[in-house]
Design an enzyme around this catalytic site. Structure first.
Site, PDB file in Angstrom:
ATOM      1  CB  SER A  29     -33.893 -12.495  -5.081  1.00 10.24           C
ATOM      2  OG  SER A  29     -34.983 -12.867  -4.279  1.00 10.24           O
ATOM      3  CD  GLU A  66     -26.837 -20.778 -11.115  1.00 14.55           C
ATOM      4  OE1 GLU A  66     -26.699 -19.571 -10.889  1.00 14.55           O
ATOM      5  OE2 GLU A  66     -26.779 -21.263 -12.248  1.00 14.55           O
ATOM      6  CE  LYS A  68     -28.586 -15.891  -2.692  1.00 11.26           C
ATOM      7  NZ  LYS A  68     -27.687 -14.790  -2.716  1.00 11.26           N
ATOM      8  NE  ARG A  89     -33.018  -8.863  -6.932  1.00 10.72           N
ATOM      9  CZ  ARG A  89     -32.078  -9.612  -6.384  1.00 10.72           C
ATOM     10  NH1 ARG A  89     -31.531 -10.573  -7.071  1.00 10.72           N
ATOM     11  NH2 ARG A  89     -31.679  -9.402  -5.164  1.00 10.72           N
ATOM     12  CD  GLU A 147     -25.597 -12.334  -7.846  1.00  5.42           C
ATOM     13  OE1 GLU A 147     -25.757 -11.967  -6.676  1.00  5.42           O
ATOM     14  OE2 GLU A 147     -26.544 -12.564  -8.617  1.00  5.42           O
TER      15      GLU A 147
END
Length: 185
Positions: A29, A66, A68, A89, A147
């Site tokens: 993560s 970057e 989130k 995940r 994501e």
């Protein structure tokens, strides 16, 4: 019907449960950092994990940061350029197979276009780009991690629609995005 057909975007019968998927590489993560001090602390943790300094090291691997995005982490697997599996995940080692639900997301390509160098190589072999071998173009297996999220604008639009119908609005966009991918029906 081929695996990359647009008809594959249509859902099927409801699932009783999601099958488990073991990731080839651990899915970790992201860490949040809200200040320069947070970044320094992260760098110290990274150096502790690696057991060597990263700062000012000439042979240090490059890394980047970057923004989130608060959503649901997913892994997309392509075989010979065709989308074959998508998973969450989970605990990082094992996730849930959400392929059928991810196929309904228009932004996820069901097939990858050939790379320019693959097109050139195919042309040299006398093959047309529309008849290319995806295995040659992508080397067999290709994994993408990303994501699933809702923009604030889309989240507001969904809630306005719910309120117009007298339904309770959603609390946050992350739960809506994650919930939409993890629906069994």
């Amino acid at each position: 019907m081929t695996p990359d057909s647009p008809t594959q975007r249509v859902g099927g019968a409801p699932l009783a449960r999601f099958a488990k998927v073991r990731h080839v590489e651990r899915m970790t993560s992201f860490n949040d950092a809200f200040s320069e001090e947070d970044m320094r602390a992260w760098l110290e943790r990274l150096e502790g994990f690696l057991g060597r300094p990263v700062r000012r090291a000439k042979d240090a691997p490059p890394f980047y940061c970057e923004l989130k995005i608060d959503g649901l982490a997913i892994e997309l697997e392509y075989e010979r350029g065709v989308f074959v599996r998508g998973s969450t995940r989970g605990d990082g080692l094992v996730g849930e197979d959400v392929t059928l639900n991810l196929r309904t997301v228009e932004a996820i390509p069901l097939a990858l276009a050939p790379r320019p160098e693959a097109e050139r190589q195919l042309a040299e072999l006398g093959l047309r780009p529309d008849g290319y071998d995806l295995g040659a173009a992508y080397g067999g297996r290709f994994v993408v991690r990303g994501e699933v999220f809702l923009t604030r604008r889309e989240f507001a639009r969904i809630n306005r629609d719910l309120e117009r119908r007298g339904a309770k609005p959603y609390a946050n966009p992350r739960n809506v995005a994650a919930g939409s991918i993890r629906r069994l029906d």
